[in-house]
Design a protein around this motif. Structure first.
Motif, PDB file in Angstrom:
ATOM      1  N   LEU A 160      17.630  20.451  41.329  1.00 63.57           N
ATOM      2  CA  LEU A 160      16.961  19.812  40.030  1.00 63.57           C
ATOM      3  C   LEU A 160      17.220  19.960  38.629  1.00 63.57           C
ATOM      4  O   LEU A 160      17.414  19.277  37.888  1.00 63.57           O
ATOM      5  N   ALA A 161      17.424  21.352  38.525  1.00 62.02           N
ATOM      6  CA  ALA A 161      17.867  21.873  37.172  1.00 62.02           C
ATOM      7  C   ALA A 161      19.424  21.341  36.761  1.00 62.02           C
ATOM      8  O   ALA A 161      19.540  21.113  35.660  1.00 62.02           O
ATOM      9  N   GLY A 162      20.203  21.538  38.006  1.00 62.15           N
ATOM     10  CA  GLY A 162      21.582  20.833  37.770  1.00 62.15           C
ATOM     11  C   GLY A 162      21.470  19.363  37.335  1.00 62.15           C
ATOM     12  O   GLY A 162      22.206  19.153  36.337  1.00 62.15           O
ATOM     13  N   THR A 195       8.775  32.731  40.254  1.00 60.42           N
ATOM     14  CA  THR A 195       9.963  33.402  40.107  1.00 60.42           C
ATOM     15  C   THR A 195      11.192  32.658  40.805  1.00 60.42           C
ATOM     16  O   THR A 195      12.282  32.673  40.186  1.00 60.42           O
ATOM     17  N   HIS A 196      10.946  32.367  41.967  1.00 57.68           N
ATOM     18  CA  HIS A 196      12.039  31.669  42.825  1.00 57.68           C
ATOM     19  C   HIS A 196      12.575  30.424  41.950  1.00 57.68           C
ATOM     20  O   HIS A 196      13.788  30.092  41.943  1.00 57.68           O
ATOM     21  N   SER A 225      16.503  27.573  39.117  1.00 55.97           N
ATOM     22  CA  SER A 225      17.086  26.748  37.992  1.00 55.97           C
ATOM     23  C   SER A 225      17.809  27.276  37.177  1.00 55.97           C
ATOM     24  O   SER A 225      19.040  26.339  36.847  1.00 55.97           O
ATOM     25  N   ILE A 226      18.049  28.489  36.921  1.00 53.59           N
ATOM     26  CA  ILE A 226      19.157  29.052  36.147  1.00 53.59           C
ATOM     27  C   ILE A 226      20.344  29.161  37.051  1.00 53.59           C
ATOM     28  O   ILE A 226      21.355  28.464  36.233  1.00 53.59           O
ATOM     29  N   GLY A 239       1.449  28.756  60.190  1.00 49.40           N
ATOM     30  CA  GLY A 239       1.308  28.489  58.844  1.00 49.40           C
ATOM     31  C   GLY A 239       2.204  29.489  57.976  1.00 49.40           C
ATOM     32  O   GLY A 239       2.496  28.981  57.027  1.00 49.40           O
ATOM     33  N   LEU A 240       2.313  30.701  58.610  1.00 50.08           N
ATOM     34  CA  LEU A 240       3.412  31.611  57.834  1.00 50.08           C
ATOM     35  C   LEU A 240       4.796  30.909  57.950  1.00 50.08           C
ATOM     36  O   LEU A 240       5.310  31.062  56.590  1.00 50.08           O
ATOM     37  N   GLY A 241       5.149  30.229  59.063  1.00 44.90           N
ATOM     38  CA  GLY A 241       6.496  29.668  58.983  1.00 44.90           C
ATOM     39  C   GLY A 241       6.469  28.445  58.008  1.00 44.90           C
ATOM     40  O   GLY A 241       7.733  28.401  57.400  1.00 44.90           O
ATOM     41  N   LYS A 242       5.404  27.789  57.986  1.00 42.27           N
ATOM     42  CA  LYS A 242       5.577  26.523  57.061  1.00 42.27           C
ATOM     43  C   LYS A 242       5.617  27.208  55.568  1.00 42.27           C
ATOM     44  O   LYS A 242       6.333  26.746  54.898  1.00 42.27           O
ATOM     45  N   MET A 243       4.919  28.088  55.189  1.00 39.31           N
ATOM     46  CA  MET A 243       4.995  28.970  54.229  1.00 39.31           C
ATOM     47  C   MET A 243       6.449  29.223  53.776  1.00 39.31           C
ATOM     48  O   MET A 243       6.786  29.250  52.544  1.00 39.31           O
ATOM     49  N   GLY A 244       6.826  29.964  54.772  1.00 41.19           N
ATOM     50  CA  GLY A 244       8.193  30.506  54.530  1.00 41.19           C
ATOM     51  C   GLY A 244       9.335  29.465  54.105  1.00 41.19           C
ATOM     52  O   GLY A 244      10.502  29.924  53.713  1.00 41.19           O
ATOM     53  N   LEU A 245       9.227  28.450  54.874  1.00 46.12           N
ATOM     54  CA  LEU A 245      10.268  27.218  54.904  1.00 46.12           C
ATOM     55  C   LEU A 245      10.063  26.922  53.098  1.00 46.12           C
ATOM     56  O   LEU A 245      11.020  26.485  52.579  1.00 46.12           O
ATOM     57  N   TYR A 246       9.002  26.713  52.688  1.00 42.45           N
ATOM     58  CA  TYR A 246       8.777  26.389  51.290  1.00 42.45           C
ATOM     59  C   TYR A 246       9.255  27.261  50.365  1.00 42.45           C
ATOM     60  O   TYR A 246      10.085  27.086  49.313  1.00 42.45           O
ATOM     61  N   TRP A 247       9.222  28.685  50.887  1.00 46.17           N
ATOM     62  CA  TRP A 247       9.755  29.673  49.896  1.00 46.17           C
ATOM     63  C   TRP A 247      11.267  29.528  49.987  1.00 46.17           C
ATOM     64  O   TRP A 247      12.015  29.741  48.865  1.00 46.17           O
ATOM     65  N   VAL A 248      11.716  29.300  50.986  1.00 48.02           N
ATOM     66  CA  VAL A 248      13.261  29.044  51.092  1.00 48.02           C
ATOM     67  C   VAL A 248      13.907  28.113  50.519  1.00 48.02           C
ATOM     68  O   VAL A 248      14.926  28.216  49.636  1.00 48.02           O
ATOM     69  N   LEU A 249      13.098  27.107  50.480  1.00 53.27           N
ATOM     70  CA  LEU A 249      13.538  25.792  49.844  1.00 53.27           C
ATOM     71  C   LEU A 249      13.433  25.662  48.494  1.00 53.27           C
ATOM     72  O   LEU A 249      14.187  25.122  47.728  1.00 53.27           O
ATOM     73  N   THR A 250      12.380  26.596  47.795  1.00 50.07           N
ATOM     74  CA  THR A 250      12.405  26.423  46.453  1.00 50.07           C
ATOM     75  C   THR A 250      13.364  26.748  45.698  1.00 50.07           C
ATOM     76  O   THR A 250      13.837  26.085  44.585  1.00 50.07           O
ATOM     77  N   PHE A 251      14.113  27.740  45.842  1.00 48.10           N
ATOM     78  CA  PHE A 251      15.393  28.451  45.300  1.00 48.10           C
ATOM     79  C   PHE A 251      16.475  27.008  45.345  1.00 48.10           C
ATOM     80  O   PHE A 251      16.829  26.571  44.273  1.00 48.10           O
TER      81      PHE A 251
END
Lengths: 345, 226
Positions: free
Chosen positions: A331-333, A111-112, A117-118, A313-325
């Motif tokens: 990338l899409a741009g 989703t993110h 990408s949009i 581990g949660l912090g690491k995961m959170g970082l990826y979550w934030v970076l995804t957007f």
């Protein structure tokens, strides 16, 4: 020639949207807790879960989350319409980022990735190609709500799970003294778990608007008719079912084997909490990440039970979550900019 | 004795009627009974009543009534469905079975030789340890039977077992200290026999203590506090 290319492009987009629906089903692990608890035979669980996700996807296809993805995020400057190449770029970009994530072993949200990408595509279109004012390119109010929901939904999942557990512990679970009594109660909870999982699956299907959202985008720019949209949306539902039945079974079986001693009451609370969040988000047309919500529901359960939480581990995961957007947007741009250099806008 | 005699009367058909919980209780009773026989046998040895000592040791070695229950339990647990505690119940049962294995090993070892104990003080200390072993064995049996109905109580009983076992450890060091300071040949059979007897008793006690910790783990795992 141009018409032929357009038709091919539309066929490719429809095929990709349906494939995306298949992958949504294939990546769904909601059934694992149900299979782990041994409530139903494996195949029956897959059929019921697959049907629920497919039904959810079809019923909510003509509005709600698909509308947000396929239309509502765009502002007046774009007249709420994507070009087909924009849709193609959005799909390619999100797929690339998700594949990179999978190879790197990073859990990412589709989703993110899709919404990012949009945003990337629209910014490039507005600045370089369409001559559209960025202030009117987006429906900023909707975009704000969507991004806010990504933060609010996991935290709400955590709070709801925490409260539901505390209430059920106070009312029932803490009163169970012996293993026999506990088992008897958990046997009843298995049936509640079945209801919760199927309820959750419906809302997973309803909230996974990425695939149908692409089709809605095609309908809005008149590449497909309303009737065609409906047929393809039904196909999406069917392919989501097939995704669960044929592809998700391996992950589900693997996860379920680690969950055989998990208490159905805990599974019920987690699934019910995530289903409630997904339902509310869907009714507000907000696409959220199911996996993020589930992770926070599990954290809520751990906090309520005073168990240790892996914050590192949660912090690491959170970082990826934030970076995804932002990464998906960049990338899409780039992809869209590259396509437009060849006149494919 | 009562339970073992009752066991003889229990036929396979009757065992079939018992559920997993009841089979576990019956198995625990059976093993505890044999354990008490073993302890009493060693008490006879201390009293130098070698015939009774031999009878008891042979009883522990030869009795196999628990095998019937074990087989029935294993077939039932294998077929049982929808039990989230299945793995724990199987482990619990196997831990009970281990008591029998340790007891049988000790009984066989004790029959290899007949030692005469050095003095009254030593005898008293051994009897004290044996009494503690009897207590923790009986308490373990109670705790196992409470798992199904009251895990909190089972947890508390296990705490008592651990306290008693701690006391036994002190007694063990006193006994060994005494043994090593006797004026006798270092390699004498009596010395080795007595040393191994003390160690054998403590192995059994250690297993019971580990078992009680496992019961406490189950209580922690399954009980939910508001």
């Amino acid at each position: 020639m141009a018409d032929e290319l357009t038709i091919i492009l539309v066929i490719v987009l429809v095929a990709m949207a349906i494939a995306l629906a298949f992958s949504i089903g294939a990546n769904d692990e909601t059934l694992a807790s149900l299979v782990g608890a041994g409530v139903l035979k494996f195949k029956v669980a897959l059929i019921l879960g697959g049907t629920a996700i497919g039904v959810g996807m079809i019923i909510f296809s003509s509005g709600f989350v698909p509308e947000t993805v396929g239309k509502s995020l765009l502002g007046e400057g774009l007249e709420s319409k994507y070009t087909n190449y924009m849709l193609l770029t959005v799909l390619i970009s999100s797929i690339i980022w998700l594949v990179i994530g999978s190879f790197a072993g990073i859990p990412l949200s589709s989703t993110h990735s899709l919404i990012g990408s949009i945003v990337g595509v629209v910014i490039v279109y507005a600045i370089f190609q369409g001559g559209v004012d960025l202030n009117t390119a987006f429906n900023y109010e909707k975009l704000r709500d969507v991004v806010l929901s990504w933060f609010i939904s996991p935290i709400s999942g955590l709070i709801i799970t925490y409260l539901l557990f505390k209430i059920s512990a106070k009312v029932l679970l803490s009163r169970l003294k012996g293993l026999n009594q506990i088992e008897k109660s958990e046997k009843t909870f298995k049936w509640f778990l079945l209801i919760a999982v199927l309820f959750a699956e419906i809302w997973v299907g309803a909230n996974s608007g990425e695939a149908v959202g692409i089709l809605l985008g095609l309908r809005e720019n008149n590449s497909i008719s309303g009737g065609q949209f409906l047929i393809f949306a039904i196909f999406c539902g069917i392919f989501a079912f097939l995704g669960i039945y044929f592809a998700a079974r391996f992950v589900i079986r693997n996860l379920a084997s680690h969950m055989i001693d998990t208490r159905p009451s805990e599974g019920f609370i987690i699934q019910m909490s995530s289903a409630i969040i997904l339902m509310i988000a869907t009714l507000f047309s907000l696409p959220i990440s199911h996996s993020h919500v589930i992770v926070f529901c599990i954290i809520g359960m751990s906090i309520a039970q005073k168990k240790e939480v892996d914050y590192k581990g949660l912090g690491k995961m959170g970082l990826y979550w934030v970076l995804t957007f932002p990464i998906a947007a960049i990338l899409a741009g780039f992809i869209y900019f590259g396509l437009s250099l060849f006149g494919l806008k | 004795m009562e339970i073992l005699e009752k066991m003889k009367e229990i036929q396979d058909k009757e065992l079939k009627k018992l559920n997993i919980d009841e089979l576990t209780h019956l198995f625990m009773d059976n093993i505890n009974e044999q354990n008490i026989k073993l302890i009493e046998g060693i008490e006879f040895l201390v009293q130098e009543d070698f015939n009774k000592f031999k009878d008891n040791m042979n009883y522990v070695i030869d009795t196999n009534t628990e095998v019937q229950i074990k087989k029935k339990f294993e077939s039932k647990i294998f077929k049982s469905k929808l039990m989230f505690s299945k793995a724990d119940r199987l482990k619990l049962f196997n831990k009970i079975n281990d008591i029998k294995n340790i007891g049988e090993f000790l009984a066989n070892k004790m029959l290899l030789y007949k030692a005469v104990f050095p003095d009254e003080k030593f005898k008293q200390q051994i009897l004290s340890i044996l009494n503690s072993l009897k207590n923790i064995s009986n308490n373990l049996s109670k705790a196992v039977k409470l798992i199904g109905s009251d895990l909190s109580k089972a947890h508390d009983i296990c705490e008592d077992i651990k306290d008693e076992r701690r006391k036994m450890r002190n007694d063990e060091w006193l006994l060994l200290n005494r043994l090593y300071n006797y004026d006798m040949d270092y390699l004498s059979r009596t010395f080795i026999y007595l040393k191994e007897l003390i160690e054998g008793i403590m192995i059994l006690a250690d297993h019971i203590k580990n078992f009680s910790e496992y019961i406490q783990f189950l209580a922690t795992k399954y009980l939910i506090f508001d």
